[in-house]
Structures are given as structure tokens and as C-alpha cells.
Write a protein that holds these residues in place. Structure first.
Motif, PDB file in Angstrom:
ATOM      1  N   GLU A   1       0.833  -1.203   0.000  1.00 29.13           N
ATOM      2  CA  GLU A   1       0.000   0.000   0.000  1.00 29.13           C
ATOM      3  C   GLU A   1       0.872   1.260   0.000  1.00 29.13           C
TER       4      GLU A   1
ATOM      5  N   ASP B   1      -5.666   1.429   2.442  1.00 26.75           N
ATOM      6  CA  ASP B   1      -5.850   1.831   1.047  1.00 26.75           C
ATOM      7  C   ASP B   1      -6.536   3.178   0.884  1.00 26.75           C
TER       8      ASP B   1
ATOM      9  N   SER C   1      -3.615   2.433  -7.059  1.00 25.14           N
ATOM     10  CA  SER C   1      -3.753   1.529  -5.922  1.00 25.14           C
ATOM     11  C   SER C   1      -4.675   0.385  -6.326  1.00 25.14           C
TER      12      SER C   1
END
Length: 310
Positions: free
Chosen positions: A13, A85, A201
Motif C-alpha cells: 500500500e 488503502d 492503488s
């Protein structure tokens, strides 16, 4: 012992973890921010450390394994679990922590599904899966949890220290929910805003394989927590099959006095015996579950003594 511990399980992350840590440090400056890195290869741990988090590592892969380690290692009056996230806003953390600290709530569920989840989440199968899991658990366990799969939750010390983590992966949220409902713990829903992952992401959740694991987990936990209902259902199904097979055999016997379908009669008899075995299995396991609930209350008292000593 920390007053509030923010728990952030992380796997690759690096795009978002610095912002997540910074947001939580501003939202709850008195909290300890723990980032548990789960074998990341993109420098997540180093970035989190520079952002001011307490970084630890869990080498056993899987979100459930990370949370097991967190719950064992960390002592706090209130815990907040959040993903790394940047999909869950930190500004709801104060409200969730206050419910644990001031109202003795055991688990606070960050409810995405009642707000922006369906418009922000661009994966339609995820939306369908969340609805399926929520409706299944609420019907099977006769509860009204608004969001089963959310990764944004707050917990009490007693919940964390008495929750047996069995799942290894993303099924962990389902397991938490069913445990809290079955053990008659106080659960509250807090509606939160959800935002989709930022560009660059990527989700670690596989829609189909992880979705199948979640459904199997629901079936397993339903069997473990509600054995009489689980095996009673099989009893009814098997008895229905046996009766359907027997009807033409007995009809022929009544009209002719003969049993020309003797193999059918034997098979239906074995099916009826299996139905009885299923019934008795449900009865015995139901007794064991009741005993376990009694023992759980005792474990709660031990956890309370441990909390008071710390």
C-alpha cells in the motif's frame, strides 16, 4: 496499555499508507498508530515508519493472520481497525472510539453500504457479493448488521482478547460479525462515507475466489454456531427424499400386497437412517455449543480481570 490503538494491516500500500497514517494522527492525536506489514515488496513499511507509525511485521501471509498477530500483541482500551488503502475516512474514528470507551460497545461497524459505497465502488460483483453476504448472515443469524464485509471497525478490549481468529484471509470480517452476534455482544453501526481507491492503488481482493471463501466461511460458521438449524435442515431434506421414494412403494403394496421395488425401499430406509443421524448430530452439537457459551462468559470474566490489572 494504549487508550486507543489504530490497527492498519498492510500489503503493498505504498501509494496510500503515508496519507492514511497522517490522517489518523490528525484525527486521533492521542492514539497509537500501528502498521503491520504483511510481506510488502513496494516499501510500504518504510513509508509508514517515516509517516510516524509504529511498524511491525507479520510474515504469515493473509489478512486474518495479520489481525491475529495484532490482537495478540497490542493492549488497548479501544481498537480501531482500518485498511491502508485510503478508502475509509479517519474523521469517523472519534465517534467509533467514543462508543467503545463511553458506552461499552463491543464492536462498532463502519457501515459503507448505507452511504456512498454503491456509487464509489466501480466493481459490480463486489456490490452483489456484499448484498448477498449481508442478507445471508442477517437471515441465518436473525440480526440486522448493515455491513458485514467492511474493514472499518472499532473493538473493545474484551472483544479483542476473547475473539478466536480462525480465518486466514478476507473472510475475517465475516467471522468477526458472526462471533459478536452469537456471543450476544453489543454491536453498533456507524454510517461512514466510502471512497474508491485512488489511481495506482490495486485491490488485493479477488472477487470470485475470495467471494467463494466468504460463502464457505458463512456455511462453516452457521454449522458451528447453529448446529441444530444446520443439521435440522439436512434432516428435513433427507426425510423428504425418503418419503417421496416410499410413496409409490407403499401405494403398490396397499393395492397388490407386493413390494416389487424392494431396492427402492432399502435405499429409502438408509436415507431415513441418515436423517436420524443428522438429527442426533444436531442435538449433540447444540448441547456442546450451549456449554461453550457458558465457558465464554467465564473467559470474559478472565479478560476483564486482565484488563483491570493492566
Amino acid at each position: 496499555m494504549d487508550k486507543i490503538a489504530v490497527l492498519i494491516p498492510c500489503y503493498n500500500e505504498s501509494k496510500t499508507i503515508a496519507k492514511v497514517v497522517g490522517d489518523w494522527k490528525r484525527a486521533l492525536p492521542e492514539a497509537s498508530i500501528y502498521v503491520y506489514d504483511n510481506n510488502s515488496t513496494d516499501g510500504t513499511a518504510d513509508i509508514a515508519g517515516r509517516a510516524g507509525a509504529i511498524v511491525r511485521r507479520e510474515f504469515h501471509q493473509g489478512k486474518g493472520n495479520v489481525i491475529r498477530r495484532m490482537f495478540r500483541d497490542i493492549d488497548a482500551l479501544a481498537y480501531i481497525m482500518v485498511d491502508g488503502d485510503d478508502t475509509y475516512p479517519a474523521e469517523y474514528g472519534r465517534q467509533m472510539a467514543d462508543l467503545v470507551l463511553n458506552e461499552n460497545v463491543d464492536m462498532v461497524v463502519g457501515d459503507r453500504l448505507s452511504s456512498t459505497y454503491y456509487t464509489e465502488n466501480k466493481r459490480p460483483f463486489h456490490n452483489f457479493g456484499n448484498d448477498l453476504v449481508r442478507s445471508s448472515i442477517n437471515r441465518l443469524f436473525k440480526t440486522d448488521i448493515k455491513d458485514i464485509m467492511t474493514g472499518y471497525r472499532a473493538f473493545s478490549f474484551l472483544f479483542v482478547k476473547t475473539f478466536p481468529v480462525l480465518s486466514r484471509g478476507f473472510e475475517i470480517e465475516t467471522e468477526m460479525t458472526i462471533h459478536a452476534v452469537d456471543k450476544n455482544m453489543l454491536v453498533r453501526n456507524v454510517v461512514i462515507e466510502y471512497r474508491d481507491r485512488p489511481a495506482g492503488s490495486e485491490s488485493k481482493l479477488n472477487t470470485f475466489s475470495d467471494g467463494a471463501k466468504v460463502l464457505l466461511t458463512i456455511a462453516r460458521l452457521f454449522r458451528n454456531y447453529k448446529p441444530m438449524a444446520f443439521f435440522g435442515l439436512f434432516t428435513l431434506i433427507l426425510l423428504a427424499i425418503a418419503v417421496i421414494m416410499d410413496i409409490p412403494v407403499f401405494a403398490t403394496y396397499i393395492s397388490t400386497g407386493l413390494v416389487p421395488r424392494f431396492p427402492t425401499l432399502i435405499v429409502s430406509g438408509f436415507i431415513a437412517m441418515a436423517a436420524l443421524l443428522s438429527l442426533f448430530a444436531g442435538l449433540m452439537l447444540s448441547t456442546m455449543v450451549s456449554k461453550d457459551r457458558q465457558e465464554f462468559e467465564f473467559r470474559l470474566q478472565l479478560a476483564k480481570l486482565l484488563k483491570d490489572r493492566k
